[in-house]
Motif scaffolding. Structure first.
Motif, mmCIF file in Angstrom:
data_model
loop_
_atom_site.group_PDB
_atom_site.id
_atom_site.type_symbol
_atom_site.label_atom_id
_atom_site.label_comp_id
_atom_site.label_asym_id
_atom_site.label_seq_id
_atom_site.Cartn_x
_atom_site.Cartn_y
_atom_site.Cartn_z
ATOM 1 N N GLU A 83 36.140 59.253 11.448
ATOM 2 C CA GLU A 83 36.518 59.729 10.110
ATOM 3 C C GLU A 83 37.334 61.019 10.164
ATOM 4 N N GLN A 84 37.115 61.843 11.197
ATOM 5 C CA GLN A 84 37.779 63.146 11.269
ATOM 6 C C GLN A 84 38.498 63.370 12.592
ATOM 7 N N THR A 85 38.688 62.325 13.371
ATOM 8 C CA THR A 85 39.213 62.480 14.717
ATOM 9 C C THR A 85 40.409 61.578 14.954
ATOM 10 N N ALA A 86 41.444 62.127 15.564
ATOM 11 C CA ALA A 86 42.587 61.347 16.030
ATOM 12 C C ALA A 86 42.458 61.184 17.543
ATOM 13 N N VAL A 87 42.964 60.096 18.048
ATOM 14 C CA VAL A 87 42.922 59.802 19.481
ATOM 15 C C VAL A 87 44.362 59.756 19.982
ATOM 16 N N VAL A 88 44.624 60.431 21.092
ATOM 17 C CA VAL A 88 45.963 60.445 21.666
ATOM 18 C C VAL A 88 45.858 59.985 23.114
ATOM 19 N N ILE A 89 46.665 59.004 23.478
ATOM 20 C CA ILE A 89 46.564 58.334 24.776
ATOM 21 C C ILE A 89 47.827 58.560 25.587
ATOM 22 N N VAL A 90 47.635 58.978 26.830
ATOM 23 C CA VAL A 90 48.741 59.045 27.783
ATOM 24 C C VAL A 90 48.437 58.042 28.882
ATOM 25 N N GLN A 91 49.327 57.086 29.038
ATOM 26 C CA GLN A 91 49.218 56.062 30.079
ATOM 27 C C GLN A 91 50.467 56.189 30.938
ATOM 28 N N HIS A 92 50.296 56.252 32.238
ATOM 29 C CA HIS A 92 51.458 56.345 33.125
ATOM 30 C C HIS A 92 52.155 54.989 33.172
ATOM 31 N N MET A 93 53.038 54.776 32.203
ATOM 32 C CA MET A 93 53.797 53.525 32.103
ATOM 33 C C MET A 93 55.249 53.863 31.791
ATOM 34 N N PRO A 94 56.179 53.036 32.250
ATOM 35 C CA PRO A 94 57.584 53.287 31.943
ATOM 36 C C PRO A 94 57.932 52.907 30.507
ATOM 37 N N ALA A 95 59.089 53.388 30.069
ATOM 38 C CA ALA A 95 59.586 53.038 28.737
ATOM 39 C C ALA A 95 59.653 51.519 28.610
ATOM 40 N N GLY A 96 59.371 51.046 27.410
ATOM 41 C CA GLY A 96 59.428 49.618 27.158
ATOM 42 C C GLY A 96 58.075 48.923 27.248
ATOM 43 N N PHE A 97 57.112 49.538 27.901
ATOM 44 C CA PHE A 97 55.798 48.915 28.055
ATOM 45 C C PHE A 97 54.747 49.522 27.134
ATOM 46 N N THR A 98 54.944 50.764 26.726
ATOM 47 C CA THR A 98 53.920 51.432 25.926
ATOM 48 C C THR A 98 53.842 50.887 24.501
ATOM 49 N N ALA A 99 54.947 50.417 23.955
ATOM 50 C CA ALA A 99 54.909 49.835 22.606
ATOM 51 C C ALA A 99 54.046 48.579 22.598
ATOM 52 N N SER A 100 54.180 47.745 23.619
ATOM 53 C CA SER A 100 53.361 46.531 23.667
ATOM 54 C C SER A 100 51.905 46.871 23.949
ATOM 55 N N LEU A 101 51.644 47.924 24.723
ATOM 56 C CA LEU A 101 50.266 48.372 24.930
ATOM 57 C C LEU A 101 49.655 48.798 23.600
ATOM 58 N N ALA A 102 50.390 49.587 22.834
ATOM 59 C CA ALA A 102 49.888 50.047 21.536
ATOM 60 C C ALA A 102 49.608 48.861 20.611
ATOM 61 N N LEU A 103 50.503 47.904 20.581
ATOM 62 C CA LEU A 103 50.323 46.721 19.735
ATOM 63 C C LEU A 103 49.086 45.929 20.158
#
Length: 191
Positions: free
Chosen positions: A9-29
């Motif tokens: 309810e009061q927390t945001a989560v921020v993720i850093v994954q060692h992945m190249p451009a183009g792969f992180t959007a599909s990970l998020a989805l």
């Protein structure tokens, strides 16, 4: 691990994954479809919203700073750190400066030492740390470095990481009322 987190309810989560451009959007989805949190790839200037998770885009470091209406995420295409971009240390360090004791830094499996200095910055401002136990890490370099440099409130097997995060975040969820809290996750295995 991300799908096992509650919808804070009061927390945001921020993720850093060692992945190249183009792969992180599909990970998020993929994570969005499996999670109670609303997960998206971070964009420059995105406000940090409670109940949301943001994945650092490949090729950019992610930093937290004050935005127009509160804390926001900013992309940085500076030089790779520890041989990677995105790296967790820039995120952890800026989140520590922005949120202090409300931060929880999490370091999971990975090669090298990314996350160790950033977790130390979080713990210096009374934030908390969760580190994956080396016995459940595919590559224990990052968790080992984080423990050596920063220490942690919790050292847990991968299956217990989400529970450890929820336990550490819950007192702040109850105590902070309408204040936002920032939870930083350096995810080696976001499943």
């Amino acid at each position: 691990m991300i799908p096992r987190l509650p919808r804070f309810e009061q927390t945001a989560v921020v993720i850093v994954q060692h992945m190249p451009a183009g792969f992180t959007a599909s990970l998020a989805l993929r994570l969005h479809g499996m999670s109670r949190l609303s997960v998206q790839e971070a964009r420059n200037g995105d406000p940090l919203l409670a109940g949301h998770a943001y994945v650092a885009p490949g090729g950019y470091h992610l930093r937290v700073a004050s935005g127009r209406s509160g804390p926001a995420l900013f992309l940085d295409c500076g030089a790779p750190l520890w041989g990677v971009r995105p790296a967790a240390d820039p995120l952890f360090t800026t989140a520590a400066a922005c949120f202090g004791a409300s931060c929880i830094g999490v370091v999971l499996t990975g090669m090298g030492r990314d996350g160790a200095d950033g977790l130390a910055a979080i713990r210096r401002v009374a934030g908390r740390g969760v580190v994956q136990h080396r016995d459940s890490a595919v590559i224990p370099g990052m968790p080992d470095a984080a423990l050596r440099v920063a220490g942690a409130e919790r050292v847990v097997m991968l299956d217990d990481v989400a529970d450890a995060i929820a336990e550490l975040a819950t007192p702040h969820e109850l105590r902070h009322g309408q204040d936002s809290e920032c939870l930083n996750v350096r995810v080696g295995d976001a499943r």
